[in-house]
Design an enzyme around this catalytic site. Sequence first.
Site, PDB file in Angstrom:
ATOM      1  N   ASN A  37       4.101  -8.478   0.728  1.00 30.27           N
ATOM      2  CA  ASN A  37       2.946  -8.119   1.844  1.00 30.27           C
ATOM      3  C   ASN A  37       3.693  -7.673   2.930  1.00 30.27           C
ATOM      4  O   ASN A  37       4.339  -8.346   3.821  1.00 30.27           O
ATOM      5  CB  ASN A  37       2.087  -9.412   2.194  1.00 30.27           C
ATOM      6  CG  ASN A  37       0.818  -8.918   3.215  1.00 30.27           C
ATOM      7  OD1 ASN A  37       1.134  -7.907   3.444  1.00 30.27           O
ATOM      8  ND2 ASN A  37       0.175  -9.682   3.433  1.00 30.27           N
ATOM      9  N   HIS A  78     -10.012  -6.873   3.643  1.00 32.31           N
ATOM     10  CA  HIS A  78      -9.639  -8.524   3.305  1.00 32.31           C
ATOM     11  C   HIS A  78     -10.178  -8.545   2.013  1.00 32.31           C
ATOM     12  O   HIS A  78     -10.812  -9.827   1.964  1.00 32.31           O
ATOM     13  CB  HIS A  78     -10.325  -9.114   4.529  1.00 32.31           C
ATOM     14  CG  HIS A  78      -9.758  -8.847   6.055  1.00 32.31           C
ATOM     15  ND1 HIS A  78     -10.471  -8.773   7.118  1.00 32.31           N
ATOM     16  CD2 HIS A  78      -8.511  -9.035   6.339  1.00 32.31           C
ATOM     17  CE1 HIS A  78      -9.573  -8.671   7.955  1.00 32.31           C
ATOM     18  NE2 HIS A  78      -8.424  -8.705   7.587  1.00 32.31           N
ATOM     19  N   ARG A 106      -7.683  -4.418  17.781  1.00 30.66           N
ATOM     20  CA  ARG A 106      -8.653  -3.410  17.281  1.00 30.66           C
ATOM     21  C   ARG A 106      -9.946  -3.750  17.895  1.00 30.66           C
ATOM     22  O   ARG A 106     -10.394  -4.909  18.172  1.00 30.66           O
ATOM     23  CB  ARG A 106      -8.734  -3.379  15.901  1.00 30.66           C
ATOM     24  CG  ARG A 106      -7.292  -2.798  15.376  1.00 30.66           C
ATOM     25  CD  ARG A 106      -7.199  -2.887  13.692  1.00 30.66           C
ATOM     26  NE  ARG A 106      -6.556  -3.990  13.288  1.00 30.66           N
ATOM     27  CZ  ARG A 106      -6.624  -4.604  12.094  1.00 30.66           C
ATOM     28  NH1 ARG A 106      -7.442  -3.950  11.203  1.00 30.66           N
ATOM     29  NH2 ARG A 106      -6.003  -5.587  11.755  1.00 30.66           N
ATOM     30  N   GLU A 125      -4.350 -15.066  -0.117  1.00 33.52           N
ATOM     31  CA  GLU A 125      -4.217 -13.717  -0.435  1.00 33.52           C
ATOM     32  C   GLU A 125      -3.299 -13.528  -1.474  1.00 33.52           C
ATOM     33  O   GLU A 125      -3.361 -12.775  -2.459  1.00 33.52           O
ATOM     34  CB  GLU A 125      -4.325 -12.875   0.591  1.00 33.52           C
ATOM     35  CG  GLU A 125      -5.588 -12.776   1.111  1.00 33.52           C
ATOM     36  CD  GLU A 125      -5.157 -12.369   2.748  1.00 33.52           C
ATOM     37  OE1 GLU A 125      -4.651 -13.183   3.327  1.00 33.52           O
ATOM     38  OE2 GLU A 125      -6.038 -11.308   3.290  1.00 33.52           O
ATOM     39  N   ARG A 171       0.529  -6.409  -1.811  1.00 33.86           N
ATOM     40  CA  ARG A 171      -0.685  -5.786  -1.047  1.00 33.86           C
ATOM     41  C   ARG A 171      -0.726  -4.546  -0.576  1.00 33.86           C
ATOM     42  O   ARG A 171       0.209  -4.063   0.093  1.00 33.86           O
ATOM     43  CB  ARG A 171      -0.727  -6.923   0.128  1.00 33.86           C
ATOM     44  CG  ARG A 171      -2.049  -6.755   0.829  1.00 33.86           C
ATOM     45  CD  ARG A 171      -2.121  -7.681   2.084  1.00 33.86           C
ATOM     46  NE  ARG A 171      -3.558  -7.605   2.704  1.00 33.86           N
ATOM     47  CZ  ARG A 171      -3.765  -8.428   3.448  1.00 33.86           C
ATOM     48  NH1 ARG A 171      -2.949  -9.095   4.130  1.00 33.86           N
ATOM     49  NH2 ARG A 171      -4.840  -8.301   4.108  1.00 33.86           N
TER      50      ARG A 171
END
Length: 403
Positions: free
Chosen positions: A8, A180, A240, A377, A92
């Site tokens: 990742n 996600h 963000r 994940e 990822r």
Amino acid sequence: MDTILVVNAGSSSVKFQIFAVDSDGNPRRQIKGQMDGIGSRPRLRATNAKGEVVAERVYPTENVRDVSAALAIAGDWVRDELRVAPIAVGHRVVHGGPAYDRPTLVDPGVVNRLEELISLAPLHQPYNLAPIRSLLAKFPDLPQVACFDTAFHRNHPKVADYFAIPQQLSDEGVRRYGFHGLSYEYIASVLPERAPEIAMGRVVVAHLGSGASMCALSGGRSVESTMGFTALDGLPMGTRPGQLDPGVVLYLLTTKGMSPSEVQNFLYKDCGLKGLSGVSNDMRELLNSSEPGAKFAIDYFVYRAALSAGLLTAAMEGIDAFVFTAGIGENSSAIRMRIAEKLGWLGIDLDSAENAKHAVKISGSGRTPVYVIPTDEELMIAKHTLSILQNTSQPVVVQTRAS
Ligand code: AMP
């Protein structure tokens, strides 16, 4: 024993994990590692399955200038010191665009197509792809699998996927994708075991971390998400802004005279909890701060999460359960309680003691059960990578979804 490497990669760190494939063909985590401080103070740190530190070392900055160099160092450590040679690497990749609706074996053509999506995820996509490219060059026969954060959302109903813009732009791929997805897919995959009574029902999942979004799961599938074309939409995040009237962007460009790249940096790096609080992008620091800006940023985060729960419930015409996950969702009983207090009208309330313990089920007497489920994940990526290896009939060609 066969092993899978999961990568990742971000702009200043590369996280990696090693999974051994057990005799039943299931991935078992062995090593969790991270190269961080890329370009500033490079550091390798890794722990084993018991959480014991097995590597902790620093490197000269000039040896680790970018993500590919960081992965090369981590790869050398894995090969030379752990004596592990992975049979495949799962990555990822944040954006799969309209075409990639499932994990995909990569070749140079796939990487070229994924590079076309860089402007849709400028803070993630280039760093996700750089190590894939360098591994392809160094080990062309090593299978690499790209696992997309958008893929799990690719079967949304058309009304959930579109913006009210001319069809031609939608056909070009200007649509709501959702992100996600690997986290939501993991949650959907464990619900049948952790909460069988609601696993096939209508579940709102709140992935509240540095990046934050919420997803409506119906029958274990994503039907709506708070995120859209890019990972800027929806909930406020560490840096963000979340949902923003596009008129604000026009104002920044025209009245403020900002260039497109200045606006891009501003929206990805200077907004959200950081911009609003003027204190920090980190929820823990905000919770510990007495600054009025920190308090307001938390109020805003809680308010938008509760609003979004209403929106996703409307998309499913009801709610059977609510799940919290990711850094804030898994660890902050205070934020969970604040959000739940706004959702009494959905039958949500929390048992204070269970919430404080971060129990799996934290609901009180309300009709809607509420769970805390840590996400994973990387395990999802390891499983996808293994299943592509095991299923040789997996199409390597791109699946194009009809618009
Ligand atoms: P993630 O991106 O999932 O790693 O989540 C990172 C976010 O989780 C940061 O804003 C952290 O401050 C927040 N976080 C982690 N632990 C806690 C905690 N115990 N209380 C509040 N926020 C936390």
